[in-house]
Write a protein that holds these residues in place. Structure first.
Motif, mmCIF file in Angstrom:
data_model
loop_
_atom_site.group_PDB
_atom_site.id
_atom_site.type_symbol
_atom_site.label_atom_id
_atom_site.label_comp_id
_atom_site.label_asym_id
_atom_site.label_seq_id
_atom_site.Cartn_x
_atom_site.Cartn_y
_atom_site.Cartn_z
ATOM 1 N N ILE A 188 -6.073 2.121 -2.913
ATOM 2 C CA ILE A 188 -4.837 2.006 -2.114
ATOM 3 C C ILE A 188 -5.206 1.555 -0.700
ATOM 4 O O ILE A 188 -4.560 0.693 -0.111
ATOM 5 N N GLU A 189 -6.280 2.119 -0.181
ATOM 6 C CA GLU A 189 -6.751 1.708 1.151
ATOM 7 C C GLU A 189 -7.241 0.263 1.167
ATOM 8 O O GLU A 189 -7.077 -0.446 2.155
ATOM 9 N N LEU A 190 -7.878 -0.139 0.068
ATOM 10 C CA LEU A 190 -8.342 -1.533 -0.017
ATOM 11 C C LEU A 190 -7.139 -2.466 0.134
ATOM 12 O O LEU A 190 -7.178 -3.442 0.884
ATOM 13 N N LEU A 191 -6.055 -2.118 -0.559
ATOM 14 C CA LEU A 191 -4.849 -2.947 -0.481
ATOM 15 C C LEU A 191 -4.257 -2.909 0.935
ATOM 16 O O LEU A 191 -3.839 -3.938 1.466
ATOM 17 N N TYR A 192 -4.258 -1.732 1.548
ATOM 18 C CA TYR A 192 -3.759 -1.641 2.935
ATOM 19 C C TYR A 192 -4.601 -2.524 3.864
ATOM 20 O O TYR A 192 -4.058 -3.287 4.686
ATOM 21 N N ALA A 193 -5.929 -2.418 3.732
ATOM 22 C CA ALA A 193 -6.810 -3.208 4.611
ATOM 23 C C ALA A 193 -6.536 -4.698 4.427
ATOM 24 O O ALA A 193 -6.534 -5.471 5.397
ATOM 25 N N ALA A 227 0.832 -1.198 0.000
ATOM 26 C CA ALA A 227 0.000 0.000 0.000
ATOM 27 C C ALA A 227 0.871 1.255 0.000
ATOM 28 O O ALA A 227 0.562 2.246 -0.666
ATOM 29 N N GLN A 228 1.994 1.206 0.731
ATOM 30 C CA GLN A 228 2.905 2.351 0.761
ATOM 31 C C GLN A 228 3.454 2.637 -0.643
ATOM 32 O O GLN A 228 3.534 3.789 -1.068
ATOM 33 N N GLU A 229 3.765 1.566 -1.350
ATOM 34 C CA GLU A 229 4.278 1.711 -2.714
ATOM 35 C C GLU A 229 3.216 2.395 -3.599
ATOM 36 O O GLU A 229 3.528 3.306 -4.363
#
Lengths: 487, 321
Positions: free
Chosen positions: A347-352, A319-321
Motif C-alpha cells: 500500500i505504501e509502495l502505491l502511495y510513494a 493508496a487510500q482505497e
C-alpha cells in the motif's frame, strides 16, 4: 535435558542475525533469543568529521537504505546551518525519496520477504528466493519487477550520482536540479510506478489473500502483538515519508502522542540488554517494562504496518482505497498482525508512486533555484524521515567549524527491536510443538522477523569495543543471585 | 561440465555490495544461468552449516564484502577461504577497510562508552553492556568478541583478487564475472579495475586547468558549483587525481567531488600519504603562513584522506595490527 536449536545466519534480510531457541523437556520452546551479533561504530567515528559529509558517511550505515540515511542527515544539516531550502530542493528531495521507497519496498516484497508466500514457507531452501519467485510467477513478471527496479534506480543515479550511497544532499538544498527534459522522464516513470504498485497489490491479492492457509497465518496468535505504533504524519495525520510530526497510537488505536521530531529525546529512549548488540527502544513516557505487549509496556513498533496504524490514512487516492480495503478485511484499526506488514508495504509502495507522480508533474520542481548557501555558524540539528523500515533519527552537534562533536542515530530496526525479539520468541513458541522441528518450521520462525524487513546493517551502526565481561547467575525466577565482573 | 559454484558473503558491511550485485538487473539472470549460487545470506536461505559441509575448495569463487571487526567475521573469512578456490575481496571495506575502518581512529573503550552510556537517548543506569556470554536459566547465550581493530580481508586471509569501490561499479563486476567464466583472470593479487587515475575518465577532464593552483579549499556547501568545470579547479577537495578509475565519475557527474572510494592505483603505497603530498604540490604559495592557511581550510585531513583506507594504511600497519 533441554535441547537447543540455532538458526545461523538468519537469511533474506539486511545484515547479520542469529536465533537461539531453547527447548524444554516437553519439546516446547522455553525461549527464543533474536540476537544481533555485530556492530560498527558510526556515532563515534563521525566525531571530528565535517558535518556536511554526514549524508555520505552515514549512507554507509546501510547500502540497502542509503537514501534514508542520506536524507535524514541532509535534513539535519538544514537545521545545523539554520537554512531553509528553496521549494524546488524540497520537492526534488521528497521525489527522490519516494522513488527510493518504491524500489526498496519492491525489493523486499519480491526478493526478501515475498518468497515465503510466493514460493511457500516450506519450499526447499534452494527455491525460497527470487529465483523461486521467478519460477513461480513466470519470467515475464520477473522481468517486469527487475525492469521497474532498474527504472527507479536509474532515476536515483540521475539525481544522486549513485543509487547506492548517493551524493545529492547539501545543507540548504541539493547538488543538482532537474531540467524540463528530465522532468518528462520522471513523469513517464511515475506513471509506470503507479501501475506497478497496483500490479503488486493484485499479486498479493491473488497469491496471499486467496490462499486461506496464508490468511490464517496472518491472523494467527503466533504472529500477533498488541503494542504502540509510531510514524511520521502530515498536518492531516496522513502517512508521510519525508516530513511531518511523529504520531504514536496506543494498542487500542487511540492517539497517545503527536510531537515535533526535534523533541524525540523527550519521548524515545534506548535500553541495553547483555545478549545482543542492538539497543531496544521504548517510549520514555511509559518506561521500559521488558519484552511485553500492551498499553502498560513502552514497546512500540515502526515500519509499514505501524505507519498505517499511526496515521489516519494515505494522502493519495489509490493508496487510500487500498488502505481502507486492508483494514476492512482484517477487522478494523489497528491491525496487530505482524505479517500484515507485507500488505501495508505494498500500500505504501502505491502511495510513494502516486506521490512521485504529483511531484514529477509539479512545475516548480524544475526551478533552477535549488540551493541556498548557508551563512550561519553551524551548531546543532535533528533530521527525521520514515525509512522503509520505520522512523529514522539523525541528531548532530558541531563545533564552530562544522566538525561533528556529537552524533546520535536511532535507526528503524532499533525502534522495532523489542517487538521483533518478541515476535521471534512468540512464533517459535507457537510453531514448535513436541520437539518437532524441520526446515519449514524454522523458516516460518524467520518469517516473524522478515515481515519487519529488519536492517541489521543499520541497527549495528554503533560499536562497542572490548567487552567488559559480566556474568550474571540467575535463579529460576530470573532474579540475579550472583554477578561476576571483569573490567 | 557442471556449473561453477559461487558464494557471496558479507562481513562488517552495509549491504551496498549486495545491492550492487542485484543492480546487475537483467544480467543477473545470465549469471544464475551460468553459475550455481551456493551461499548468499542476503538473498538465499543456505546456512553456515551448509558451507561447513562443503569440501575444501568446493566453491569455485567466493566474493566477500565487508571488513573484519568481530571474531565471527574472522571465522567466516577463514571458512570462505577454506571452501573457495578463488577468493575476491569485494568493495572498499574488504579491500581497504572502508568507511567503518574510521573506527580505528578511536579507542575501543571510547566507542563502547559512547554507544552504551553517553548516547543522549540511552538510559542505562545499571551499566549493562553486551556480553560475550550471558548466563540464563536456560543456558549460555553467546555474542562474538569484538577484536582490537577493523581489518581488511587480506590482513586476515589470503586474497586472490580485489574489486574496488563503495560499492564496486556494476561494469567492473560484470567484467570480473566475464573474466572468471572465460577463465581469463589476470595474475593473482590484481585489483580488477583500470590502473589509472579517475581524472582520466572524468567527464570534466577537458576543463582541468593545465597548471592546478589552490589557495584555499572550499567546502561543497559554501559555493554554487559550476556543473561543467573541473571540481578541483573550482577549489573543491576532489580526490580524483589520486583515486583509481573505474566508476566513470559517478559523483563528479552529480556535481560533487570524488571522495576516493576506489582507492589508489598500483603505484601507490599509501593512499592518504599520496593524497596529502599530491595536494601539497599544487598549493599556490610555499610560504609557511600561506600553507597554514590552506591547511586550515581542510578541516579534517585524517577523515578526508583516510576515509576508506585507514586499516590498510602504513600508519595502521605500523601499529603491528
Amino acid at each position: 535435558m533441554s535441547r537447543r536449536i540455532v538458526i545461523d545466519p538468519i537469511t533474506r534480510l539486511e545484515g547479520h542475525g542469529k536465533i537461539d531457541i531453547f527447548l524444554n523437556n516437553e519439546g516446547g520452546v522455553d525461549h527464543a533469543y533474536f540476537q544481533v551479533p555485530e556492530l560498527r561504530g558510526f556515532e563515534k567515528f563521525a566525531q571530528g568529521r565535517p558535518v556536511e559529509d554526514m549524508p555520505q558517511i552515514t549512507s554507509r550505515i546501510c547500502g540497502v537504505c542509503p537514501m534514508a540515511h542520506h536524507m535524514a542527515a541532509t535534513k539535519a544539516l538544514d537545521k545545523v546551518f539554520s537554512v531553509d531550502p528553496p521549494p524546488a530542493a524540497k520537492k526534488i528531495r521528497e521525489m527522490v525519496y519516494d522513488i527510493f521507497t518504491i524500489e526498496d519496498h519492491a525489493l523486499h516484497f519480491y526478493f526478501l520477504g515475498g518468497p515465503d508466500f510466493v514460493v511457500g514457507p516450506s519450499a526447499p531452501k534452494a527455491e525460497r528466493n527470487i529465483l523461486g519467485v521467478l519460477g513461480k510467477v513466470g519470467l515475464e513478471v520477473g522481468k517486469k519487477v527487475i525492469g521497474l527496479r532498474k527504472e527507479m534506480r536509474d532515476l536515483m543515479v540521475l539525481l544522486g550520482g549513485k543509487a547506492i550511497h548517493p551524493v545529492l544532499g547539501l545543507p540548504g538544498g541539493v547538488s543538482r536540479g532537474i531540467s524540463k527534459e528530465e522532468q518528462q522522464r520522471f513523469i513517464q516513470s511515475a506513471k509506470n510506478a503507479v501501475e506497478f504498485g497496483q500490479f503488486s497489490l493484485q499479486v498479493f491479492n491473488d497469491i496471499v489473500l486467496k490462499n486461506s492457509q496464508y490468511v490464517e497465518w496472518i491472523v494467527s496468535d503466533a504472529y500477533t502483538h498488541k503494542t504502540y505504533y509510531m510514524g511520521l504524519v502530515d498536518q492531516n495525520k496522513k502517512v508521510n515519508f519525508y516530513e511531518g510530526t511523529l504520531r504514536v497510537v496506543k494498542p487500542d488505536g487511540k492517539e497517545f502522542l503527536n510531537f515535533p521530531t526535534d523533541k524525540y529525546l523527550d519521548h524515545v529512549a534506548e535500553h541495553v540488554e547483555p545478549w545482543s548488540y542492538i539497543k531496544f527502544c521504548y517510549l520514555k513516557d511509559i518506561g521500559w517494562k521488558g519484552f511485553e505487549d500492551g498499553a502498560d509496556s513502552g514497546v512500540y513498533a515502526v515500519a509499514p504496518l505501524a505507519r498505517l496504524n499511526a496515521s489516519e490514512g494515505m494522502a493519495t487516492p489509490l493508496a487510500q482505497e487500498a488502505y481502507e480495503q486492508m483494514y476492512s478485511t482484517l477487522g478494523g484499526k489497528p491491525v496487530h498482525h505482524t505479517l500484515a506488514n507485507h500488505w501495508a508495504r505494498l500500500i505504501e509502495l502505491l502511495y510513494a508512486a502516486e506521490r512521485m507522480q504529483e511531484l514529477a508533474n509539479d512545475q516548480e520542481i524544475t526551478d533552477p533555484n535549488y540551493r541556498v548557501i548557508p551563512t550561519a555558524t553551524p551548531n546543532e540539528g535533528i533530521g527525521v524521515v520514515e525509512a522503509p523500515r520505520g522512523t529514522l533519527f539523525h541528531h548532530y552537534k558541531t563545533d564552530e567549524k562544522g566538525r561533528v562533536t556529537m552524533a546520535n542515530l536511532i535507526v528503524a530496526t532499533q525502534n522495532n527491536a523489542a517487538r521483533i525479539a518478541m515476535s521471534v520468541d512468540k512464533s517459535a513458541k507457537g510453531l514448535i510443538k513436541n520437539g518437532q522441528v524441520d526446515d519449514g518450521i524454522l523458516n516460518m520462525i524467520e518469517m516473524a522477523f522478515r515481515a519487519y524487513d529488519p536492517c541489521h546493517g543499520c541497527a549495528t551502526h554503533a560499536l562497542p569495543g572490548q567487552m567488559p565481561l559480566l556474568v550474571r547467575v540467575l535463579d529460576a525466577e530470573r532474579n540475579v543471585v550472583r554477578e561476576l565482573k571483569k573490567n | 561440465m557442471s556449473k561453477p559454484k559461487v558464494g557471496f558473503n558479507w562481513l562488517a558491511s552495509c549491504g551496498g555490495c549486495e545491492e550492487a550485485i542485484i543492480d546487475l538487473n537483467e544480467k543477473i539472470l545470465d549469471v544464475v544461468a551460468a553459475v550455481d549460487i551456493v551461499f548468499w545470506p542476503c538473498a538465499m536461505d543456505f546456512k553456515k552449516d551448509d558451507v561447513r559441509a562443503m569440501a575444501d575448495g568446493e566453491m569455485d569463487v567466493c566474493f566477500v564484502n565487508g571488513a573484519i571487526r568481530t571474531s565471527e567475521e574472522e571465522e567466516m573469512a577463514h571458512l570462505m577461504r577454506q571452501k573457495s578456490k578463488i577468493l575476491i575481496a569485494f568493495g572498499s571495506c574488504s579491500h581497504m577497510g572502508g568507511i567503518p575502518g574510521m573506527g580505528n581512529f578511536f579507542s575501543k573503550d571510547s566507542i563502547l562508552k559512547n554507544s552504551y552510556q553517553e548516547s543522549p537517548s540511552t538510559i542505562n543506569l545499571d551499566g549493562t553492556f553486551p556480553q560475550m556470554e550471558t548466563i540464563t536459566p536456560l543456558g549460555e547465550v553467546e555474542l562474538p568478541e569484538f577484536l582490537e581493530y577493523v581489518r581488511t580481508l587480506n590482513q586476515v586471509v589470503d586474497v586472490d583478487y580485489y574489486l574496488p569501490g563503495c560499492p564496486p561499479p556494476v561494469r567492473l563486476i560484470t567484467e570480473a564475472l566475464g573474466a572468471i567464466l572465460e577463465n581469463k583472470l589476470p595474475p593473482k593479487g590484481t585489483v580488477l579495475a583500470p590502473d589509472k587515475a579517475l581524472c582520466d575518465e572524468c567527464p570534466r577532464k577537458e576543463t582541468k586547468p593545465d597548471k592546478m593552483e589552490i589557495a584555499e579549499f572550499k567546502r561543497p556547501y559554501q559555493i554554487i558549483v559550476d556543473s561543467e568545470k573541473c571540481l578541483l579547479g573550482q577549489g573543491l577537495m576532489c580526490l580524483g587525481p589520486v583515486t583509481r578509475a573505474g566508476c566513470e565519475g559517478v559523483c563528479t557527474k552529480a556535481n560533487m567531488p570524488c571522495t576516493g572510494c576506489q582507492g589508489p592505483t598500483s603505484r601507490v603505497q599509501d593512499y592518504g600519504a599520496k593524497a596529502l603530498s599530491g595536494f601539497a604540490s599544487i598549493l599556490t604559495s610555499m610560504e609557511e603562513k600561506d600553507v597554514e592557511a590552506v591547511l586550515d581550510s581542510i578541516v579534517d585531513p585524517n577523515g578526508t584522506f583516510y576515509r576508506y583506507s585507514l586499516p590498510s594504511s602504513m600508519m595502521f600497519k605500523s601499529l603491528g595490527a
